[in-house]
Design a protein around this motif. Structure first.
Motif, PDB file in Angstrom:
ATOM      1  N   ASP A   1       0.819  -1.213   0.000  1.00 19.61           N
ATOM      2  CA  ASP A   1       0.000   0.000   0.000  1.00 19.61           C
ATOM      3  C   ASP A   1       0.855   1.267   0.000  1.00 19.61           C
ATOM      4  OD1 ASP A   1      -2.713   1.227   0.257  1.00 19.61           O
ATOM      5  OD2 ASP A   1      -1.856   1.986   2.138  1.00 19.61           O
ATOM      6  N   GLY A   2       2.138   1.129   0.197  1.00 20.06           N
ATOM      7  CA  GLY A   2       3.039   2.277   0.237  1.00 20.06           C
ATOM      8  C   GLY A   2       4.428   1.797   0.620  1.00 20.06           C
ATOM      9  N   TYR A   3       5.279   2.755   0.964  1.00 21.00           N
ATOM     10  CA  TYR A   3       6.663   2.430   1.289  1.00 21.00           C
ATOM     11  C   TYR A   3       7.160   3.327   2.412  1.00 21.00           C
ATOM     12  CZ  TYR A   3       6.310   0.262  -3.308  1.00 21.00           C
ATOM     13  OH  TYR A   3       5.897  -0.490  -4.366  1.00 21.00           O
ATOM     14  N   VAL A   4       8.243   2.912   3.035  1.00 20.60           N
ATOM     15  CA  VAL A   4       8.946   3.736   4.017  1.00 20.60           C
ATOM     16  C   VAL A   4      10.418   3.769   3.627  1.00 20.60           C
ATOM     17  CG1 VAL A   4       9.760   3.886   6.411  1.00 20.60           C
ATOM     18  CG2 VAL A   4       7.377   3.340   5.949  1.00 20.60           C
ATOM     19  N   LEU A   5      10.963   4.969   3.554  1.00 16.53           N
ATOM     20  CA  LEU A   5      12.399   5.139   3.347  1.00 16.53           C
ATOM     21  C   LEU A   5      13.010   5.408   4.716  1.00 16.53           C
ATOM     22  CD1 LEU A   5      14.604   5.377   1.083  1.00 16.53           C
ATOM     23  CD2 LEU A   5      14.295   7.858   1.258  1.00 16.53           C
ATOM     24  N   ALA A   6      13.767   4.444   5.231  1.00 16.96           N
ATOM     25  CA  ALA A   6      14.328   4.529   6.575  1.00 16.96           C
ATOM     26  C   ALA A   6      15.788   4.965   6.502  1.00 16.96           C
ATOM     27  CB  ALA A   6      14.215   3.184   7.282  1.00 16.96           C
TER      28      ALA A   6
ATOM     29  N   LEU B   1      21.307   4.869   4.341  1.00 14.70           N
ATOM     30  CA  LEU B   1      20.084   4.136   4.054  1.00 14.70           C
ATOM     31  C   LEU B   1      20.006   2.900   4.939  1.00 14.70           C
ATOM     32  CD1 LEU B   1      17.575   3.707   2.137  1.00 14.70           C
ATOM     33  CD2 LEU B   1      19.065   2.097   0.931  1.00 14.70           C
ATOM     34  N   HIS B   2      19.000   2.860   5.803  1.00 12.83           N
ATOM     35  CA  HIS B   2      18.694   1.618   6.522  1.00 12.83           C
ATOM     36  C   HIS B   2      17.958   0.689   5.574  1.00 12.83           C
ATOM     37  CE1 HIS B   2      16.742  -0.444  10.287  1.00 12.83           C
ATOM     38  NE2 HIS B   2      17.153  -1.308   9.388  1.00 12.83           N
ATOM     39  N   GLY B   3      16.919   1.215   4.912  1.00 17.09           N
ATOM     40  CA  GLY B   3      16.224   0.382   3.951  1.00 17.09           C
ATOM     41  C   GLY B   3      15.049   1.093   3.308  1.00 17.09           C
ATOM     42  N   LEU B   4      14.568   0.518   2.241  1.00 19.47           N
ATOM     43  CA  LEU B   4      13.327   0.925   1.592  1.00 19.47           C
ATOM     44  C   LEU B   4      12.357  -0.227   1.813  1.00 19.47           C
ATOM     45  CD1 LEU B   4      11.675   2.823  -0.241  1.00 19.47           C
ATOM     46  CD2 LEU B   4      12.696   1.661  -2.218  1.00 19.47           C
ATOM     47  N   TRP B   5      11.297   0.060   2.570  1.00 19.29           N
ATOM     48  CA  TRP B   5      10.423  -1.009   3.042  1.00 19.29           C
ATOM     49  C   TRP B   5       9.027  -0.902   2.442  1.00 19.29           C
ATOM     50  CZ3 TRP B   5      11.580   0.577   8.770  1.00 19.29           C
ATOM     51  CH2 TRP B   5      12.942   0.344   9.050  1.00 19.29           C
ATOM     52  N   PRO B   6       8.497  -1.969   1.868  1.00 19.63           N
ATOM     53  CA  PRO B   6       7.102  -1.959   1.431  1.00 19.63           C
ATOM     54  C   PRO B   6       6.181  -2.013   2.641  1.00 19.63           C
ATOM     55  CG  PRO B   6       8.044  -4.133   1.102  1.00 19.63           C
ATOM     56  CD  PRO B   6       9.163  -3.255   1.574  1.00 19.63           C
ATOM     57  N   GLU B   7       5.073  -1.284   2.571  1.00 20.02           N
ATOM     58  CA  GLU B   7       4.105  -1.226   3.655  1.00 20.02           C
ATOM     59  C   GLU B   7       2.773  -1.814   3.198  1.00 20.02           C
ATOM     60  OE1 GLU B   7       4.480   0.811   7.106  1.00 20.02           O
ATOM     61  OE2 GLU B   7       6.100  -0.514   6.446  1.00 20.02           O
ATOM     62  N   ALA B   8       1.970  -2.273   4.145  1.00 19.09           N
ATOM     63  CA  ALA B   8       0.617  -2.744   3.884  1.00 19.09           C
ATOM     64  C   ALA B   8      -0.374  -1.719   4.444  1.00 19.09           C
ATOM     65  CB  ALA B   8       0.404  -4.114   4.522  1.00 19.09           C
ATOM     66  N   LYS B   9      -1.645  -2.028   4.416  1.00 14.39           N
ATOM     67  CA  LYS B   9      -2.642  -1.122   4.982  1.00 14.39           C
ATOM     68  C   LYS B   9      -2.653  -1.152   6.503  1.00 14.39           C
ATOM     69  CE  LYS B   9      -5.904  -0.868   1.127  1.00 14.39           C
ATOM     70  NZ  LYS B   9      -5.757   0.589   0.932  1.00 14.39           N
ATOM     71  N   GLY B  10      -2.000  -2.138   7.085  1.00 12.86           N
ATOM     72  CA  GLY B  10      -1.873  -2.244   8.534  1.00 12.86           C
ATOM     73  C   GLY B  10      -0.450  -2.606   8.901  1.00 12.86           C
ATOM     74  N   VAL B  11      -0.290  -3.166  10.088  1.00  7.26           N
ATOM     75  CA  VAL B  11       1.060  -3.424  10.593  1.00  7.26           C
ATOM     76  C   VAL B  11       1.721  -4.649   9.958  1.00  7.26           C
ATOM     77  CG1 VAL B  11       0.589  -2.299  12.787  1.00  7.26           C
ATOM     78  CG2 VAL B  11       0.104  -4.738  12.546  1.00  7.26           C
ATOM     79  N   ASN B  12       0.964  -5.510   9.316  1.00 10.50           N
ATOM     80  CA  ASN B  12       1.530  -6.737   8.742  1.00 10.50           C
ATOM     81  C   ASN B  12       2.109  -6.499   7.351  1.00 10.50           C
ATOM     82  OD1 ASN B  12       0.946  -8.462  10.952  1.00 10.50           O
ATOM     83  ND2 ASN B  12      -1.190  -8.554  10.304  1.00 10.50           N
TER      84      ASN B  12
ATOM     85  N   PRO C   1       4.545  -6.682   4.064  1.00  7.50           N
ATOM     86  CA  PRO C   1       5.120  -7.853   3.396  1.00  7.50           C
ATOM     87  C   PRO C   1       6.615  -7.986   3.689  1.00  7.50           C
ATOM     88  CG  PRO C   1       4.739  -6.093   1.814  1.00  7.50           C
ATOM     89  CD  PRO C   1       4.125  -5.646   3.107  1.00  7.50           C
ATOM     90  N   GLN C   2       7.070  -9.208   3.767  1.00  5.43           N
ATOM     91  CA  GLN C   2       8.497  -9.463   3.990  1.00  5.43           C
ATOM     92  C   GLN C   2       8.847 -10.879   3.567  1.00  5.43           C
ATOM     93  OE1 GLN C   2       9.072  -8.888   8.219  1.00  5.43           O
ATOM     94  NE2 GLN C   2       8.289 -10.919   8.730  1.00  5.43           N
ATOM     95  N   TYR C   3      10.103 -11.064   3.173  1.00  5.88           N
ATOM     96  CA  TYR C   3      10.612 -12.373   2.748  1.00  5.88           C
ATOM     97  C   TYR C   3       9.662 -13.033   1.739  1.00  5.88           C
ATOM     98  CZ  TYR C   3      13.784 -11.915   6.753  1.00  5.88           C
ATOM     99  OH  TYR C   3      14.728 -11.474   7.638  1.00  5.88           O
ATOM    100  N   CYS C   4       9.317 -12.292   0.694  1.00  4.71           N
ATOM    101  CA  CYS C   4       8.319 -12.777  -0.255  1.00  4.71           C
ATOM    102  C   CYS C   4       8.816 -13.935  -1.111  1.00  4.71           C
ATOM    103  CB  CYS C   4       7.843 -11.631  -1.142  1.00  4.71           C
ATOM    104  SG  CYS C   4       6.879 -10.392  -0.239  1.00  4.71           S
TER     105      CYS C   4
ATOM    106  N   HIS D   1      13.050  -7.168   2.448  1.00  3.74           N
ATOM    107  CA  HIS D   1      12.149  -6.165   1.884  1.00  3.74           C
ATOM    108  C   HIS D   1      12.180  -6.125   0.349  1.00  3.74           C
ATOM    109  CE1 HIS D   1      11.509  -4.698   5.932  1.00  3.74           C
ATOM    110  NE2 HIS D   1      12.817  -4.590   6.098  1.00  3.74           N
ATOM    111  N   GLY D   2      13.372  -6.124  -0.217  1.00  8.89           N
ATOM    112  CA  GLY D   2      13.486  -6.029  -1.662  1.00  8.89           C
ATOM    113  C   GLY D   2      12.840  -7.184  -2.395  1.00  8.89           C
ATOM    114  N   SER D   3      12.833  -8.352  -1.767  1.00  8.56           N
ATOM    115  CA  SER D   3      12.241  -9.529  -2.406  1.00  8.56           C
ATOM    116  C   SER D   3      10.743  -9.370  -2.638  1.00  8.56           C
ATOM    117  CB  SER D   3      12.494 -10.775  -1.545  1.00  8.56           C
ATOM    118  OG  SER D   3      11.822 -10.673  -0.294  1.00  8.56           O
ATOM    119  N   CYS D   4      10.130  -8.401  -1.979  1.00 15.42           N
ATOM    120  CA  CYS D   4       8.683  -8.176  -2.111  1.00 15.42           C
ATOM    121  C   CYS D   4       8.345  -7.089  -3.121  1.00 15.42           C
ATOM    122  CB  CYS D   4       8.088  -7.797  -0.752  1.00 15.42           C
ATOM    123  SG  CYS D   4       8.207  -9.092   0.488  1.00 15.42           S
TER     124      CYS D   4
END
Length: 205
Positions: A15-20, A52-63, A65-68, A99-102
């Motif tokens: 649903d979005g991303y976080v640049l950490a 850069l810590h990471g670029l993380w995909p986000e969902a609509k809630g706390v879960n 995606p990871q290790y896709c 994260h990148g795998s997703c």
């Protein structure tokens, strides 16, 4: 190769991303002689500010995606091309696997997107900002977010969150992005320091 911990595979919709972005001087405090932090903290390849810590995909809630999917070891050239962005081969490998795998077919595509986003950010003078409390000007999480917003067109302060340690020292800044990679207001479930939290910035050695 990094294998996902048991039960940690999640293929939720993005649903979005976080640049950490981690504040390296704080991370490196007390780690200058740590072999595991050699690239980032020894000074051999330079002194770092934000990394850069990471670029993380986000969902609509706390879960989120990871290790896709399973990924291999990063090519040496990919590590070399990105070591100044994230000065730790282990961190680069972890971010790609978790994260990148997703969100990308190749590590070059994933890290290339992260590099473009990182390089587009203008950072405030952190040494000067760190001294403001010494001059009697309170430095809060909201103030830091506003300083970043002031320097970057299209980046609203409510798209920036701040993470500190238990003693109030700055550890990380995170920028919330929509599916189009443009800044957006951070979702309510985003973990962050309160806007009024007093923060301190370690200037390094």
């Amino acid at each position: 190769m990094e294998l996902p911990p048991s039960g940690q595979i999640r293929r939720t919709a993005i649903d979005g991303y976080v640049l950490a972005l981690s504040w390296s001087p704080e991370y490196c405090r007390g780690r200058t002689r740590d072999p595991a932090a050699r690239f980032q903290c020894s000074g051999e390849i330079g002194d770092f500010g934000f990394i850069l810590h990471g670029l993380w995909p986000e969902a609509k809630g706390v879960n989120y995606p990871q290790y896709c999917r399973s990924v291999g070891v990063l090519p040496r050239r990919t590590v070399t091309d990105n070591i100044c962005l994230s000065p730790s081969p282990q961190l680069l490998q972890h971010q790609w696997a978790k994260h990148g795998s997703c969100m990308a077919n190749t590590p070059e595509g994933y890290l290339g997107a992260a590099r473009l986003l990182f390089n587009a950010i203008e950072f405030p003078d952190m040494a000067r900002l760190s001294r403001e409390p010494e001059r009697g000007t309170p430095l809060t999480a909201q103030v830091l977010a506003e300083r970043l917003a002031d320097l970057n067109d299209g980046l609203p302060a409510n798209a920036v969150t701040v993470k500190t340690n238990a003693k109030g020292w700055l550890q990380e800044v995170r920028i919330c992005l929509g599916r189009d990679f443009k800044p957006r207001k951070c979702p309510t479930f985003t973990r962050r320091a309160p806007a009024t939290a007093q923060i301190k910035i370690w200037r390094g050695r």
